[in-house]
Design a protein around this motif. Structure first.
Motif, mmCIF file in Angstrom:
data_model
loop_
_atom_site.group_PDB
_atom_site.id
_atom_site.type_symbol
_atom_site.label_atom_id
_atom_site.label_comp_id
_atom_site.label_asym_id
_atom_site.label_seq_id
_atom_site.Cartn_x
_atom_site.Cartn_y
_atom_site.Cartn_z
ATOM 1 N N PRO A 33 0.809 -1.222 0.000
ATOM 2 C CA PRO A 33 0.000 0.000 0.000
ATOM 3 C C PRO A 33 0.840 1.271 0.000
ATOM 4 C CG PRO A 33 -0.884 -1.579 1.564
ATOM 5 C CD PRO A 33 0.453 -2.124 1.109
ATOM 6 N N ILE A 34 1.965 1.257 0.710
ATOM 7 C CA ILE A 34 2.811 2.458 0.740
ATOM 8 C C ILE A 34 3.397 2.738 -0.640
ATOM 9 C CG2 ILE A 34 4.995 3.384 1.621
ATOM 10 C CD1 ILE A 34 4.288 2.203 4.323
ATOM 11 N N LEU A 35 3.804 1.695 -1.359
ATOM 12 C CA LEU A 35 4.299 1.901 -2.720
ATOM 13 C C LEU A 35 3.206 2.502 -3.598
ATOM 14 C CD1 LEU A 35 6.358 -1.375 -3.383
ATOM 15 C CD2 LEU A 35 7.182 0.869 -2.628
ATOM 16 N N ILE A 36 1.970 2.051 -3.387
ATOM 17 C CA ILE A 36 0.838 2.613 -4.135
ATOM 18 C C ILE A 36 0.626 4.073 -3.744
ATOM 19 C CG2 ILE A 36 -1.661 2.485 -4.502
ATOM 20 C CD1 ILE A 36 -1.405 -0.563 -4.064
ATOM 21 N N PHE A 37 0.658 4.353 -2.443
ATOM 22 C CA PHE A 37 0.451 5.717 -1.961
ATOM 23 C C PHE A 37 1.572 6.651 -2.417
ATOM 24 C CE2 PHE A 37 -1.710 3.565 1.904
ATOM 25 C CZ PHE A 37 -2.833 3.305 1.132
ATOM 26 N N MET A 38 2.755 6.101 -2.676
ATOM 27 C CA MET A 38 3.878 6.913 -3.141
ATOM 28 C C MET A 38 3.803 7.210 -4.628
ATOM 29 S SD MET A 38 7.100 5.374 -0.926
ATOM 30 C CE MET A 38 8.289 6.529 -1.636
ATOM 31 N N GLY A 39 2.779 6.668 -5.307
ATOM 32 C CA GLY A 39 2.548 7.050 -6.693
ATOM 33 C C GLY A 39 2.630 5.958 -7.729
ATOM 34 N N LEU A 40 3.000 4.734 -7.326
ATOM 35 C CA LEU A 40 3.069 3.655 -8.303
ATOM 36 C C LEU A 40 1.677 3.084 -8.556
ATOM 37 C CD1 LEU A 40 6.232 1.568 -7.284
ATOM 38 C CD2 LEU A 40 6.057 3.463 -8.906
ATOM 39 N N PRO A 41 1.296 2.845 -9.818
ATOM 40 C CA PRO A 41 0.036 2.161 -10.087
ATOM 41 C C PRO A 41 0.103 0.732 -9.553
ATOM 42 C CG PRO A 41 1.327 2.384 -12.087
ATOM 43 C CD PRO A 41 2.019 3.199 -11.038
ATOM 44 N N PHE A 42 -1.053 0.125 -9.289
ATOM 45 C CA PHE A 42 -1.081 -1.167 -8.608
ATOM 46 C C PHE A 42 -0.216 -2.231 -9.279
ATOM 47 C CE2 PHE A 42 -2.721 -5.386 -7.687
ATOM 48 C CZ PHE A 42 -2.777 -5.378 -6.305
ATOM 49 N N PRO A 43 -0.327 -2.475 -10.602
ATOM 50 C CA PRO A 43 0.483 -3.544 -11.209
ATOM 51 C C PRO A 43 1.987 -3.305 -11.041
ATOM 52 C CG PRO A 43 -1.281 -2.886 -12.684
ATOM 53 C CD PRO A 43 -1.240 -1.868 -11.583
ATOM 54 N N LEU A 44 2.424 -2.043 -11.181
ATOM 55 C CA LEU A 44 3.844 -1.720 -11.035
ATOM 56 C C LEU A 44 4.284 -1.878 -9.581
ATOM 57 C CD1 LEU A 44 6.488 -0.674 -12.229
ATOM 58 C CD2 LEU A 44 5.633 1.654 -11.946
ATOM 59 N N ALA A 45 3.438 -1.426 -8.655
ATOM 60 C CA ALA A 45 3.754 -1.571 -7.236
ATOM 61 C C ALA A 45 3.826 -3.033 -6.833
ATOM 62 C CB ALA A 45 2.705 -0.841 -6.393
ATOM 63 N N LEU A 46 2.897 -3.848 -7.335
ATOM 64 C CA LEU A 46 2.863 -5.269 -6.991
ATOM 65 C C LEU A 46 4.111 -5.985 -7.500
ATOM 66 C CD1 LEU A 46 1.378 -7.677 -5.773
ATOM 67 C CD2 LEU A 46 0.196 -7.964 -7.964
ATOM 68 N N ALA A 47 4.489 -5.730 -8.759
ATOM 69 C CA ALA A 47 5.663 -6.381 -9.327
ATOM 70 C C ALA A 47 6.927 -5.962 -8.569
ATOM 71 C CB ALA A 47 5.795 -6.017 -10.808
ATOM 72 N N THR A 48 7.033 -4.692 -8.228
ATOM 73 C CA THR A 48 8.197 -4.192 -7.489
ATOM 74 C C THR A 48 8.258 -4.815 -6.102
ATOM 75 O OG1 THR A 48 8.051 -2.087 -8.692
ATOM 76 C CG2 THR A 48 9.353 -2.102 -6.662
ATOM 77 N N HIS A 49 7.113 -4.883 -5.444
ATOM 78 C CA HIS A 49 7.031 -5.492 -4.113
ATOM 79 C C HIS A 49 7.421 -6.965 -4.159
ATOM 80 C CE1 HIS A 49 5.404 -6.805 -0.269
ATOM 81 N NE2 HIS A 49 4.629 -7.661 -0.917
ATOM 82 N N LYS A 50 6.934 -7.683 -5.173
ATOM 83 C CA LYS A 50 7.222 -9.114 -5.291
ATOM 84 C C LYS A 50 8.723 -9.373 -5.389
ATOM 85 C CE LYS A 50 3.265 -11.385 -5.462
ATOM 86 N NZ LYS A 50 2.951 -12.486 -4.524
ATOM 87 N N VAL A 51 9.392 -8.594 -6.226
ATOM 88 C CA VAL A 51 10.833 -8.777 -6.400
ATOM 89 C C VAL A 51 11.570 -8.496 -5.091
ATOM 90 C CG1 VAL A 51 12.884 -7.897 -7.591
ATOM 91 C CG2 VAL A 51 10.768 -8.285 -8.875
ATOM 92 N N ALA A 52 11.179 -7.434 -4.396
ATOM 93 C CA ALA A 52 11.888 -7.031 -3.176
ATOM 94 C C ALA A 52 11.698 -8.014 -2.031
ATOM 95 C CB ALA A 52 11.436 -5.633 -2.752
ATOM 96 N N THR A 53 10.505 -8.627 -1.930
ATOM 97 C CA THR A 53 10.220 -9.447 -0.752
ATOM 98 C C THR A 53 10.926 -10.800 -0.762
ATOM 99 O OG1 THR A 53 8.162 -10.188 -1.826
ATOM 100 C CG2 THR A 53 7.991 -8.428 -0.185
ATOM 101 N N VAL A 54 11.576 -11.156 -1.853
ATOM 102 C CA VAL A 54 12.377 -12.382 -1.830
ATOM 103 C C VAL A 54 13.471 -12.256 -0.760
ATOM 104 C CG1 VAL A 54 13.891 -13.902 -3.154
ATOM 105 C CG2 VAL A 54 11.918 -12.841 -4.255
ATOM 106 N N ALA A 55 13.968 -11.026 -0.594
ATOM 107 C CA ALA A 55 15.009 -10.791 0.412
ATOM 108 C C ALA A 55 14.492 -11.032 1.824
ATOM 109 C CB ALA A 55 15.551 -9.365 0.287
ATOM 110 N N LEU A 56 13.189 -10.865 2.052
ATOM 111 C CA LEU A 56 12.605 -11.179 3.357
ATOM 112 C C LEU A 56 12.847 -12.640 3.707
ATOM 113 C CD1 LEU A 56 10.652 -11.005 5.811
ATOM 114 C CD2 LEU A 56 8.776 -11.317 4.178
ATOM 115 N N GLY A 57 12.593 -13.521 2.746
ATOM 116 C CA GLY A 57 12.802 -14.938 2.985
ATOM 117 C C GLY A 57 14.249 -15.264 3.287
ATOM 118 N N VAL A 58 15.157 -14.587 2.615
ATOM 119 C CA VAL A 58 16.584 -14.825 2.848
ATOM 120 C C VAL A 58 16.967 -14.414 4.262
ATOM 121 C CG1 VAL A 58 18.925 -14.227 2.141
ATOM 122 C CG2 VAL A 58 17.139 -14.562 0.406
ATOM 123 N N GLY A 59 16.558 -13.195 4.666
ATOM 124 C CA GLY A 59 16.902 -12.705 5.996
ATOM 125 C C GLY A 59 16.281 -13.538 7.106
ATOM 126 N N ALA A 60 14.994 -13.882 6.956
ATOM 127 C CA ALA A 60 14.312 -14.664 7.986
ATOM 128 C C ALA A 60 14.853 -16.088 8.061
ATOM 129 C CB ALA A 60 12.812 -14.688 7.704
#
Length: 253
Positions: A33-60
């Motif tokens: 939602p923050i990426l959306i609120f910062m101005g990215l349209p939903f499809p672009l925000a979702l794709a960007t979020h998906k790529v970034a959250t792989v790092a969550l799995g690595v860290g956890a």
């Protein structure tokens, strides 16, 4: 994007992924939602979020491996059952209008908050069950459906997995969180990232800050989850999901 905005993205990613690793899901409830609120349209925000959250799995994963409480059968089931759903959901969401997707995201978020509130004891006790072939089959079917939601909306689907593992397989909350973060964080999010980046545009200039924040937040959140009490985790989750769900339903103010 300037230095201040990159720093803001890094800090947002730390908070979102700390929360996700702490509660067993929910990075999308804050970060997307923050990426959306910062101005990215939903499809672009979702794709960007998906790529970034792989790092969550690595860290956890790096933190949970030290505890040696991962169940290989459960991990394999989550990955094998959920990955086809993730791919199907990612393909489906690309044809959905952005505002409709935001409304669906808001409704799903609110439903998670209400469910958590009215099930105060869920996830607080360990009681192994449904380990037969039939039990694993039912578990796999539900994980397939949750995987579809993960691919389509990325809205707390990890938390659904955590709660399903607790409810159906009788895992205690902290063990369920560990399984979710490894299997969903790496398997599902990795699949979703590959699918979305191949089919949709990604805001690559935002990725370094988001990935760095996801790594740090994932590790710190996993550590906090191991140390913290379940009631604190639940209350934090309910508050955040309520606020974010209402904001998405209301749209830009």
């Amino acid at each position: 994007m300037d230095y201040i905005e990159q720093t803001a993205l890094f800090l947002i990613a730390i908070v979102a992924n700390w929360f996700s690793a702490l509660a067993g899901g929910g990075a999308g409830l804050i970060q997307l939602p923050i990426l959306i609120f910062m101005g990215l349209p939903f499809p672009l925000a979702l794709a960007t979020h998906k790529v970034a959250t792989v790092a969550l799995g690595v860290g956890a994963t790096a933190r949970h491996l030290r505890e040696q409480h991962l169940d290989r059968r459960i991990l394999l089931l989550i990955v094998a059952a959920g990955v086809p759903g993730v791919i199907g959901g990612a393909l489906f969401i690309l044809d959905v209008p952005a505002r409709q997707a935001e409304i669906a995201l808001g409704l799903l978020t609110l439903s998670l908050a209400l469910y958590s509130w009215f099930k105060p004891q869920l996830g607080l006790h360990k009681d192994g069950r449904n380990r037969s072939a039939a039990g694993f089959a039912v578990g796999a079917l539900v994980l397939l459906l949750i995987g579809f939601a993960n691919g389509a909306l990325s809205a707390g689907s990890g938390l659904f997995v955590t709660l399903w593992l607790v409810y159906w397989f009788g895992l205690d909350y902290k063990t369920a969180v560990a399984q979710t973060l490894v299997a969903v964080g790496l398997g599902w999010n990795g699949t979703g990232a590959l699918t979305m980046s191949a089919l949709a545009e990604v805001q690559w200039s935002w990725i370094p800050a988001l990935v760095a924040g996801s790594l740090v937040g994932g590790y710190l959140g996993a550590h906090t989850s191991i140390q913290a009490g379940n009631l604190t985790i639940k209350r934090l989750y309910e508050l955040v999901t309520l606020i974010v769900g209402l904001k998405l339903l209301l749209g830009p103010l």
